[in-house]
Scaffold this motif. Sequence first.
Motif, PDB file in Angstrom:
ATOM      1  N   ASN A 368       0.794  -1.107  -0.253  1.00 61.06           N
ATOM      2  CA  ASN A 368       0.040   0.416   0.027  1.00 61.06           C
ATOM      3  C   ASN A 368       0.871   0.789  -0.024  1.00 61.06           C
ATOM      4  O   ASN A 368       0.788   2.220  -0.896  1.00 61.06           O
ATOM      5  CB  ASN A 368      -1.084  -0.237   0.893  1.00 61.06           C
ATOM      6  N   LYS A 371       2.227   1.781  -3.502  1.00 59.03           N
ATOM      7  CA  LYS A 371       1.014   2.035  -4.304  1.00 59.03           C
ATOM      8  C   LYS A 371       0.943   3.610  -4.115  1.00 59.03           C
ATOM      9  O   LYS A 371       0.520   4.152  -4.914  1.00 59.03           O
ATOM     10  CB  LYS A 371      -0.143   1.403  -4.397  1.00 59.03           C
ATOM     11  N   TYR A 372       0.416   4.491  -3.061  1.00 58.93           N
ATOM     12  CA  TYR A 372      -0.615   5.335  -2.550  1.00 58.93           C
ATOM     13  C   TYR A 372       0.597   6.186  -3.019  1.00 58.93           C
ATOM     14  O   TYR A 372       0.302   7.622  -1.521  1.00 58.93           O
ATOM     15  CB  TYR A 372      -1.637   5.236  -2.016  1.00 58.93           C
ATOM     16  N   ASP A 412       4.544   6.635   4.981  1.00 60.70           N
ATOM     17  CA  ASP A 412       5.211   6.317   3.851  1.00 60.70           C
ATOM     18  C   ASP A 412       4.518   8.498   3.239  1.00 60.70           C
ATOM     19  O   ASP A 412       3.990   9.137   4.173  1.00 60.70           O
ATOM     20  CB  ASP A 412       3.942   6.230   2.537  1.00 60.70           C
ATOM     21  N   VAL A 430     -13.344  -2.201   1.446  1.00 60.82           N
ATOM     22  CA  VAL A 430     -13.631  -0.729   0.936  1.00 60.82           C
ATOM     23  C   VAL A 430     -11.851   0.362   0.774  1.00 60.82           C
ATOM     24  O   VAL A 430     -11.024  -0.624   1.006  1.00 60.82           O
ATOM     25  CB  VAL A 430     -13.853   0.051   2.726  1.00 60.82           C
ATOM     26  N   ARG A 431     -12.829  -0.065  -0.375  1.00 62.99           N
ATOM     27  CA  ARG A 431     -11.879   1.570  -1.169  1.00 62.99           C
ATOM     28  C   ARG A 431     -11.704   3.011  -0.997  1.00 62.99           C
ATOM     29  O   ARG A 431     -12.949   3.466  -0.921  1.00 62.99           O
ATOM     30  CB  ARG A 431     -11.411   0.740  -2.669  1.00 62.99           C
ATOM     31  N   LEU A 432     -10.826   3.990  -0.826  1.00 58.91           N
ATOM     32  CA  LEU A 432     -11.195   5.277  -1.236  1.00 58.91           C
ATOM     33  C   LEU A 432     -11.603   5.530  -2.097  1.00 58.91           C
ATOM     34  O   LEU A 432     -11.868   5.049  -3.529  1.00 58.91           O
ATOM     35  CB  LEU A 432     -10.519   5.934  -0.458  1.00 58.91           C
ATOM     36  N   ARG A 434     -11.415   8.049  -3.836  1.00 61.68           N
ATOM     37  CA  ARG A 434     -10.248   8.709  -4.669  1.00 61.68           C
ATOM     38  C   ARG A 434      -9.645   7.892  -5.295  1.00 61.68           C
ATOM     39  O   ARG A 434      -9.050   7.833  -6.742  1.00 61.68           O
ATOM     40  CB  ARG A 434      -9.754   9.282  -3.789  1.00 61.68           C
ATOM     41  N   ASP A 435      -9.649   6.330  -4.598  1.00 60.23           N
ATOM     42  CA  ASP A 435      -8.983   5.414  -5.057  1.00 60.23           C
ATOM     43  C   ASP A 435      -9.884   4.072  -6.115  1.00 60.23           C
ATOM     44  O   ASP A 435      -9.259   4.189  -7.131  1.00 60.23           O
ATOM     45  CB  ASP A 435      -8.133   4.654  -4.333  1.00 60.23           C
ATOM     46  N   GLY A 442      -6.503  -2.416  -6.661  1.00 56.14           N
ATOM     47  CA  GLY A 442      -6.767  -2.433  -6.013  1.00 56.14           C
ATOM     48  C   GLY A 442      -7.972  -3.525  -4.849  1.00 56.14           C
ATOM     49  O   GLY A 442      -8.961  -3.500  -5.756  1.00 56.14           O
ATOM     50  N   THR A 443      -8.741  -4.114  -4.072  1.00 59.60           N
ATOM     51  CA  THR A 443      -9.441  -4.851  -4.093  1.00 59.60           C
ATOM     52  C   THR A 443      -9.966  -4.329  -2.478  1.00 59.60           C
ATOM     53  O   THR A 443     -11.174  -5.074  -1.870  1.00 59.60           O
ATOM     54  CB  THR A 443      -9.203  -6.617  -3.738  1.00 59.60           C
ATOM     55  N   GLY A 444      -9.133  -3.702  -1.917  1.00 58.36           N
ATOM     56  CA  GLY A 444      -9.597  -2.923  -0.254  1.00 58.36           C
ATOM     57  C   GLY A 444      -9.746  -4.434   0.584  1.00 58.36           C
ATOM     58  O   GLY A 444     -10.948  -4.461   0.955  1.00 58.36           O
ATOM     59  N   GLY A 446      -7.225  -6.417   1.760  1.00 52.59           N
ATOM     60  CA  GLY A 446      -5.520  -5.875   2.484  1.00 52.59           C
ATOM     61  C   GLY A 446      -5.691  -5.754   3.958  1.00 52.59           C
ATOM     62  O   GLY A 446      -5.271  -6.593   4.674  1.00 52.59           O
ATOM     63  N   LEU A 447      -6.325  -4.373   4.025  1.00 50.91           N
ATOM     64  CA  LEU A 447      -6.035  -3.838   5.400  1.00 50.91           C
ATOM     65  C   LEU A 447      -7.116  -4.504   6.064  1.00 50.91           C
ATOM     66  O   LEU A 447      -7.062  -5.186   7.417  1.00 50.91           O
ATOM     67  CB  LEU A 447      -6.636  -2.177   5.045  1.00 50.91           C
TER      68      LEU A 447
HETATM   69  P1  ADP Z   1      -6.323  -1.743  -1.987  1.00 52.15           P
HETATM   70  O1  ADP Z   1      -5.696  -3.032  -2.371  1.00 52.15           O
HETATM   71  O2  ADP Z   1      -7.395  -0.870  -2.350  1.00 52.15           O
HETATM   72  O3  ADP Z   1      -5.341  -1.559  -1.266  1.00 52.15           O
HETATM   73  P2  ADP Z   1      -6.573  -2.182   1.185  1.00 52.15           P
HETATM   74  O4  ADP Z   1      -7.941  -2.528   2.267  1.00 52.15           O
HETATM   75  O5  ADP Z   1      -4.783  -2.800   1.552  1.00 52.15           O
HETATM   76  O6  ADP Z   1      -6.678  -2.281  -0.058  1.00 52.15           O
HETATM   77  O7  ADP Z   1      -6.808   0.020   1.325  1.00 52.15           O
HETATM   78  C1  ADP Z   1      -7.851   0.258   1.141  1.00 52.15           C
HETATM   79  C2  ADP Z   1      -8.046   1.505   1.404  1.00 52.15           C
HETATM   80  O8  ADP Z   1      -7.279   2.197   1.974  1.00 52.15           O
HETATM   81  C3  ADP Z   1      -6.983   1.395  -0.328  1.00 52.15           C
HETATM   82  O9  ADP Z   1      -7.798   0.837  -1.283  1.00 52.15           O
HETATM   83  C4  ADP Z   1      -6.684   3.030  -0.456  1.00 52.15           C
HETATM   84  O10 ADP Z   1      -7.967   3.572  -0.956  1.00 52.15           O
HETATM   85  C5  ADP Z   1      -6.455   2.753   0.969  1.00 52.15           C
HETATM   86  N1  ADP Z   1      -5.249   2.748   1.433  1.00 52.15           N
HETATM   87  C6  ADP Z   1      -4.876   2.400   1.551  1.00 52.15           C
HETATM   88  N2  ADP Z   1      -3.636   1.843   2.632  1.00 52.15           N
HETATM   89  C7  ADP Z   1      -2.878   3.032   1.692  1.00 52.15           C
HETATM   90  C8  ADP Z   1      -2.289   4.442   1.799  1.00 52.15           C
HETATM   91  N3  ADP Z   1       0.012   3.954   2.438  1.00 52.15           N
HETATM   92  N4  ADP Z   1      -1.886   5.814   1.400  1.00 52.15           N
HETATM   93  C9  ADP Z   1      -2.912   6.057   1.302  1.00 52.15           C
HETATM   94  N5  ADP Z   1      -4.575   5.222   1.422  1.00 52.15           N
HETATM   95  C10 ADP Z   1      -4.616   4.025   1.425  1.00 52.15           C
END
Ligand code: ADP
Length: 504
Positions: A368, A371-372, A412, A430-432, A434-435, A442-444, A446-447
């Motif tokens: 992440n 990626k972000y 980061d 959940v994904r923002l 914006r993303d 992404g798939t939402g 990971g976190l």
């Molecule tokens: P994804 O596969 O979309 O990255 P995650 O569950 O890892 O799924 O993250 C969920 C969402 O959180 C991401 O889609 C992104 O919008 C936001 N996000 C995660 N990590 C970061 C980061 N380091 N900086 C900014 N936004 C982040």
Amino acid sequence: MRYALALTIIAVLGILGQIVVQVNIQQLSRDTHVIDVAALQRTLSERLSKAALAILMAPDSATQSTYVDELLSAVPQWEQSHLALQQGDATLGLPGHNSPAVVRLFAQIAPNFNVMQDAATKLVVAYETQPPVVLPTTPTLASRIAPDVHQILVAEPGFVNGMDAIVAQYQREADSRVNQLQVTEWTLLAIELVVILLLVLLVFRPATRYVGQSITDLVLAREREHELAALKDQFIVDANHELRTPIMALYNNLEILAALNERAQPEQRTRILERALSSGNAVLRLLNNVLDTSALEGKAPRLELRGVALDPLIRAVLETFDPSEIGDPEMPSGQFAARTVTLQVPAGTFVRADEARLRQILINLLANALKYSAPGSPIDISAGAPAPPRRGRGAHAGAAASAEQVQISVRDRGLGIPQRDVAKLFERFVRLERDIAGPARGTGVGLYMCRMLVEAMGGRIWVESSGVPGEGSTFSFVLPASPPEAVLIPVTPTVADASSTLTS
Ligand code: ADP
């Protein structure tokens, strides 16, 4: 139970109130009758005395006889009522239960009663024992009854006054019973009101709140369900895309390698293979997350907890990333669009964790961070004693720090996370916004996986971010610390450089 209890109390009080009212109504009608009879005594005694006087004053024997009849009619009634008022008489409807005050008043007029009764009896006897022929020497009836009439007239006012006092006493007692009845009724009413108030406070209000809360929960659950359905749809689109891209990259690199075959320079071959491996890793990462997410579905994962040395593990994780993204200390500087990765992990830091799962968490957070954030921007990885929590900045900020825990942070300098999104970031799919619309794939999940795993290992995870692009975000999690002696070193460090900074 409270509701039933309150209703029972109200019903019992209602019935009790009715019984009290009915009993008192009967008592009041008896009181009225007693007062009427007592008042009649006054009239009867007046009739008695008037008849006696009229007999004395009668001009002729015929008139005398009329008044004697009047006397004979009044006296028995008067005597019977007098006795009945004191001792009771069913035929007259008198109970004969008198209060001590009434008994005393009756005792006070007893002498007057006796005098009047004796005198009346004597008068009647004198009348009835008159000789048929009146001789001149025989005393006249008037002279014989005059003393009796006199006694009656003297005793009568005392008797009448006494009866007045008795009537007044009866009236007072009846009034006080009416007052008592009113007090009882008001008391019962007040108790009923209190019970109703308690019913409202302890039953209706909580019930209304509970129903309201349930409705709100249902509405929220429905909204959440819709949201989740939408998120799942989005997830399928994202997962497709996520899988296709690295698989295509893997395929393309292998295709290039096959095409070059013998002609490929060793350095070129290594690069192509590294790219292919990196794409393969990306596919694996995604598949792991997706499979875990659906396999767990809220259940705790099965873990093999043991002491894991952090520093070598983090270095090993860094090596799984594409060197063109993260930088590689062994590659000549400037060869890749790499970035500075600062590693501040004191040697000998151990956590109690499932090694494979901890690796998965670190890979997700690092992926992440890469990626972000913009290519070339630095990433800091640190581990150590938990920092005192900063209020309101992160999803889990505010929990107490503990010396028996180790905090691992990945910072980061990317887009950051708006405060309003922080709370839901660790939920599934959940994904923002914006993303979803942006270039980062992404798939939402990971976190979400990170949170599930960290919590299963007895830790917690949170994010701190100002939300300002460029200031980035810091994802941190804590895990229980582990004593070094309990340690099985999980990975062999492959990054030879023991310094704490990896720089391209
Ligand atoms: P994804 O596969 O979309 O990255 P995650 O569950 O890892 O799924 O993250 C969920 C969402 O959180 C991401 O889609 C992104 O919008 C936001 N996000 C995660 N990590 C970061 C980061 N380091 N900086 C900014 N936004 C982040």
